[in-house]
Design a protein around this motif. Structure first.
Motif, short mmCIF file in Angstrom:
data_model
loop_
_atom_site.label_atom_id
_atom_site.label_comp_id
_atom_site.label_asym_id
_atom_site.label_seq_id
_atom_site.Cartn_x
_atom_site.Cartn_y
_atom_site.Cartn_z
N GLN A 31 0.84 -1.09 0.23
CA GLN A 31 0.17 -0.04 -0.08
C GLN A 31 0.83 1.38 -0.03
OE1 GLN A 31 -3.23 -0.08 2.99
NE2 GLN A 31 -3.51 -2.16 2.62
N TRP A 32 2.13 1.08 -0.03
CA TRP A 32 2.99 2.40 -0.04
C TRP A 32 2.78 3.16 -1.37
CZ3 TRP A 32 8.32 0.20 1.86
CH2 TRP A 32 8.28 -0.30 3.09
N ARG A 33 2.93 4.53 -1.42
CA ARG A 33 2.51 5.28 -2.52
C ARG A 33 3.39 6.40 -2.58
NH1 ARG A 33 0.05 1.06 -3.26
NH2 ARG A 33 -2.07 0.97 -3.91
N ILE A 34 3.56 7.15 -3.70
CA ILE A 34 4.59 8.35 -3.83
C ILE A 34 3.52 9.40 -4.01
CG2 ILE A 34 6.00 9.07 -5.32
CD1 ILE A 34 6.63 6.13 -6.13
N GLY A 35 3.74 10.47 -3.40
CA GLY A 35 2.99 11.74 -3.62
C GLY A 35 3.82 12.84 -3.88
N THR A 36 3.66 13.39 -5.13
CA THR A 36 4.82 14.46 -5.55
C THR A 36 4.16 16.00 -5.61
OG1 THR A 36 6.19 12.65 -6.71
CG2 THR A 36 6.56 15.12 -7.14
N GLU A 37 4.89 17.00 -5.11
CA GLU A 37 4.26 18.22 -4.84
C GLU A 37 5.32 19.08 -5.51
OE1 GLU A 37 3.30 19.45 -0.97
OE2 GLU A 37 2.47 17.32 -0.40
N HIS A 38 4.91 19.74 -6.41
CA HIS A 38 6.01 20.89 -6.90
C HIS A 38 5.33 22.31 -6.95
CE1 HIS A 38 4.23 19.78 -10.94
NE2 HIS A 38 4.79 21.18 -11.20
N VAL A 182 8.42 15.13 -2.07
CA VAL A 182 8.00 13.82 -2.15
C VAL A 182 7.32 13.45 -0.95
CG1 VAL A 182 9.91 12.69 -2.23
CG2 VAL A 182 7.98 11.70 -3.19
N ASN A 183 6.38 12.80 -1.07
CA ASN A 183 5.69 12.22 0.55
C ASN A 183 5.79 10.74 0.12
OD1 ASN A 183 5.05 14.88 0.98
ND2 ASN A 183 3.24 14.93 0.11
N LEU A 184 6.32 10.08 1.43
CA LEU A 184 6.55 8.67 1.41
C LEU A 184 5.87 8.07 2.62
CD1 LEU A 184 9.99 8.55 -0.46
CD2 LEU A 184 7.72 8.47 -1.50
N ASP A 185 5.76 6.57 2.35
CA ASP A 185 4.80 5.77 3.31
C ASP A 185 6.03 5.04 4.40
OD1 ASP A 185 2.18 6.41 2.97
OD2 ASP A 185 2.27 5.54 1.43
N TYR A 186 5.28 4.59 5.42
CA TYR A 186 6.12 3.77 6.25
C TYR A 186 5.32 2.62 6.71
CZ TYR A 186 3.92 7.24 9.52
OH TYR A 186 2.94 7.94 10.21
#
Length: 455
Positions: A31-38, A182-186
């Motif tokens: 379920q880990w995802r990648i959320g990118t903000e710019h 970037v926002n990442l899961d744990y």
């Protein structure tokens, strides 16, 4: 203690609720995802001035154009569109009109890069109708603070009045900086701790690789990443390297202890921001907040408060990597690739930890202090940051290869690191390239940056 706070969730009566909130971010690997903000700077093409909010060439018109042509749903505040929503992504505004995409949580860097490209194509299409453009660098290269229009968001008014009380560069942070993160899961508390330590230690190395803010008000400012330097004199209560993260016993509870001691900005109720700047969240928990007496916070207030701290890595229900300057199109894909490669493969994460585990607090402080000015040339442990960056990138590449997330022609995600390998190999950052052009073919004319480097 009067009733349930409006739209703020369950009232907080025990510290464990805040700890549990952070712990609830834990997810199994699948379920880990990648959320990118710019973020990027919006400007008028004829004179390069920042876009105002109102007017036929304003930010409002840009938001409305995206909404009507591409199906984004507007978010209003006081009748003004201040954000857009679609498909788990959002478009929002920073205080000085920096235009931000907060991407959807995606599974691969290939998907992330497509999302970035689709967004920039949409923005470019609307900007073309307005004779406007977008520039990706870390600090506004031309305009003074007083030239920057403020966006009509209530929390920004509160921050604008508070910032000069706690640092000399906070208003510059708000109006003249631009970043990619970037926002990442744990998976668990232990996984969060390891990822937090690795990413916090290596954040200055990312700052060096992504350095792209060498100009202030049309002239070189003596920094490679002036954006990064800005944060060192914004607000010491809510910025920095968080040395306690490296101490024994760090975990969700210790972060709650930290964040509840960070001074507040506001309480949000009934669509309005109540000014609580400089007041104590601990007093709020005790029902003694001067701005909102006799009231207790809900969990939504804690969530809001989490977003008002600005360390180099920030914990919410995920980890935010916050150390990079905004930059060119391709580099927006490189930042998530770097951190996914380091943090989402166990072998790579172990190797990254081995790289940094013996660094002292003094080492962390030195890197944070010196890399904004010297970037890859920063002396460190008998070598330079360039040497560390080369090792870090090699680990990230192996991590991405091990993930085996392939595109339609069989390429894995490590292709997105190529631009960073070129930077580390040459030792030349984007700031170096821009400075060379400024002193050479541009002949000191900063307008050439807008003409040649806009999206």
């Amino acid at each position: 203690m009067a009733g349930t706070p409006t739209a703020s969730g369950a009232i907080i009566t025990d510290k464990s609720q805040m700890i549990d909130y952070l712990a609830s971010g834990s997810k199994p690997r699948e379920q880990w995802r990648i959320g990118t903000e710019h973020e990027k700077f919006a400007f008028q093409r004829d004179d390069f001035r920042p876009l105002t909010y109102e007017g036929s060439r304003g930010i409002r018109a840009l938001l409305e154009g995206l909404s009507s042509k591409y199906g984004w749903t507007p978010v209003l505040e006081g009748g003004n569109p201040i954000a857009l929503l679609k498909d788990n992504a959002s478009v929002s505004l920073e205080p000085g009109g920096q235009f931000e995409l907060s991407g959807a949580p995606l599974e691969t860097i290939h998907q992330t890069c497509k999302e970035v490209g689709d967004h920039l194509e949409e923005v470019k299409a609307i900007c073309d109708t307005m004779d406007a453009g977008m520039l990706g660098v870390g600090f506004n290269p031309k305009w003074k603070r007083e030239d920057i229009p403020w966006m009509p968001k209530g929390r920004y008014k509160i921050m604008r009045e508070y910032m000069p009380k706690v640092g000399s560069l906070g208003l510059d942070m708000m109006t003249r900086t631009s970043t990619v993160q970037v926002n990442l899961d744990y998976a668990s508390e232990a996984d969060m701790v390891k990822k937090f330590r690795v990413s916090l230690a290596l954040q200055p190395i990312a700052t060096a690789l992504f350095a792209a803010s060498p100009f202030t008000e049309g002239r070189p400012n003596g920094f490679q990443s002036f954006r990064s330097h800005i944060w060192t004199d914004t607000d010491p209560d809510r910025c920095g390297m968080l040395p306690f993260v490296f101490e024994d016993g760090f975990g969700f509870e210790r972060y709650v202890d930290y964040i509840t001691k960070v001074p507040m900005y506001f309480v949000y109720r009934d669509g309005k921001y109540i000014d609580a700047s400089g007041q104590s969240f601990m007093d709020f928990l005790a029902g003694k907040l001067p701005a909102y007496p006799g009231q207790l916070p809900g969990i939504g207030d804690f969530v809001d408060h989490l977003s008002t701290a600005f360390p180099e890595v920030r914990l919410k229900k995920f980890l935010e990597m916050r150390g990079a300057d905004g930059g060119p199109w391709r580099r927006l894909c490189a930042l998530p690739a770097l951190w996914v490669g380091l943090l989402y493969d166990d072998v790579a994460l172990d190797a990254a930890w081995d790289l940094v585990k013996n660094w002292s607090i003094e080492d962390h402080d030195q890197l944070r202090r010196d890399t904004p000015r010297m970037a890859l040339a920063t002396p460190f442990k008998g070598g330079t940051v360039k040497d560390v960056a080369t090792q870090m990138l090699a680990i990230a590449r192996e991590g991405l290869r091990a993930r085996r997330r392939l595109n339609a022609i069989g390429e894995d995600e490590s292709i997105f690191l190529d631009t960073l390998f070129a930077i580390a190999g040459s030792g030349r950052t984007l700031s170096d390239e821009l400075l060379e052009a400024y002193h050479g073919v541009w002949q000191g004319d900063i307008d050439c940056l807008y003409k040649e480097r806009a999206y």
